[in-house]
Design a protein around this motif. Structure first.
Motif, short mmCIF file in Angstrom:
data_model
loop_
_atom_site.label_atom_id
_atom_site.label_comp_id
_atom_site.label_asym_id
_atom_site.label_seq_id
_atom_site.Cartn_x
_atom_site.Cartn_y
_atom_site.Cartn_z
N PRO A 137 -5.59 9.33 7.39
CA PRO A 137 -5.84 7.93 7.73
C PRO A 137 -6.92 7.28 6.85
N GLU A 138 -7.95 8.06 6.52
CA GLU A 138 -9.01 7.52 5.67
C GLU A 138 -8.48 7.14 4.28
N THR A 139 -7.56 7.94 3.77
CA THR A 139 -6.98 7.66 2.45
C THR A 139 -6.18 6.38 2.49
N VAL A 140 -5.37 6.20 3.52
CA VAL A 140 -4.59 4.96 3.66
C VAL A 140 -5.53 3.77 3.77
N ALA A 141 -6.54 3.88 4.61
CA ALA A 141 -7.50 2.79 4.79
C ALA A 141 -8.22 2.47 3.49
N ASN A 142 -8.64 3.50 2.76
CA ASN A 142 -9.32 3.27 1.48
C ASN A 142 -8.42 2.58 0.48
N ARG A 143 -7.14 2.89 0.50
CA ARG A 143 -6.21 2.22 -0.41
C ARG A 143 -6.10 0.75 -0.07
N ILE A 190 0.84 -1.19 0.00
CA ILE A 190 0.00 0.00 0.00
C ILE A 190 0.88 1.24 0.00
N ASN A 191 0.54 2.19 -0.86
CA ASN A 191 1.28 3.45 -0.96
C ASN A 191 0.85 4.36 0.19
N ILE A 192 1.83 4.82 0.98
CA ILE A 192 1.51 5.71 2.10
C ILE A 192 1.96 7.14 1.82
N GLY A 193 2.27 7.43 0.57
CA GLY A 193 2.63 8.78 0.18
C GLY A 193 4.08 8.93 -0.20
N PHE A 194 4.35 9.77 -1.18
CA PHE A 194 5.69 10.12 -1.64
C PHE A 194 6.50 8.90 -2.06
N GLY A 195 5.83 7.92 -2.64
CA GLY A 195 6.52 6.74 -3.13
C GLY A 195 6.88 5.74 -2.05
N ASN A 196 6.43 5.95 -0.83
CA ASN A 196 6.70 5.01 0.26
C ASN A 196 5.61 3.95 0.29
N ILE A 197 6.03 2.71 0.49
CA ILE A 197 5.11 1.58 0.42
C ILE A 197 5.27 0.71 1.67
N VAL A 198 4.14 0.24 2.18
CA VAL A 198 4.12 -0.60 3.37
C VAL A 198 3.36 -1.88 3.03
N SER A 199 3.75 -2.98 3.65
CA SER A 199 3.02 -4.23 3.47
C SER A 199 1.67 -4.13 4.19
N ALA A 200 0.60 -4.22 3.44
CA ALA A 200 -0.74 -4.10 4.02
C ALA A 200 -1.04 -5.24 4.98
N ASN A 201 -0.41 -6.38 4.77
CA ASN A 201 -0.64 -7.55 5.64
C ASN A 201 -0.12 -7.33 7.05
N ALA A 237 -1.30 10.74 9.53
CA ALA A 237 -1.67 9.36 9.87
C ALA A 237 -0.50 8.68 10.56
N VAL A 238 -0.83 7.88 11.55
CA VAL A 238 0.15 7.06 12.25
C VAL A 238 -0.23 5.62 11.98
N ALA A 286 -2.98 -0.97 12.82
CA ALA A 286 -3.88 0.16 13.02
C ALA A 286 -3.40 1.37 12.22
N ILE A 287 -4.37 2.18 11.81
CA ILE A 287 -4.09 3.46 11.15
C ILE A 287 -4.88 4.49 11.95
N VAL A 288 -4.17 5.41 12.59
CA VAL A 288 -4.83 6.35 13.51
C VAL A 288 -4.38 7.77 13.24
N SER A 289 -5.14 8.70 13.75
CA SER A 289 -4.82 10.11 13.68
C SER A 289 -3.84 10.46 14.80
N PRO A 290 -2.92 11.39 14.57
CA PRO A 290 -1.87 11.67 15.56
C PRO A 290 -2.23 12.67 16.64
N GLU A 291 -3.46 13.14 16.71
CA GLU A 291 -3.78 14.25 17.61
C GLU A 291 -3.92 13.88 19.08
#
Length: 90
Positions: free
Chosen positions: A70-76, A6-17, A54-55, A21-26
């Motif tokens: 976070p919603e964008t990462v989750a949707n991807r 999964i692309n997490i922005g700026f060409g960075n990719i993480v294994s979705a498996n 997103a964290v 958790a994907i959370v907001s940093p506030e």
């Protein structure tokens, strides 16, 4: 089991498996998790100097910071899973 990336922005990719958790940093607990990961050397900053939006917490106890919502990462991840399900139907 196939590897899903999964692309997490700026060409960075993480294994979705491996994503737990994907959370907001506030919130204070998430800020504490970020600080503890930084001190333990388990923080990966993929924001390229931009604001953290997103964290992503993975099963290796690493914490990844991303500059996309976070919603964008989750949707991807969801879109990727739907594409795989459609491919299995064919």
């Amino acid at each position: 089991m196939s590897i899903k990336l999964i692309n997490i922005g700026f060409g960075n990719i993480v294994s979705a498996n491996r994503v737990i958790a994907i959370v907001s940093p506030e919130s204070a607990p998430i800020k504490r998790i970020i600080q503890e990961a930084r001190e333990a050397g388990q923080l990966i900053d993929a924001t390229y100097g931009r604001r953290t939006r997103a964290v992503i917490i993975v099963d290796s106890d690493h914490v990844i910071l991303s500059a996309i919502q976070p919603e964008t990462v989750a949707n991807r991840i969801i879109d990727d899973n739907n594409d795989i399900a459609k491919d299995k139907d064919k």
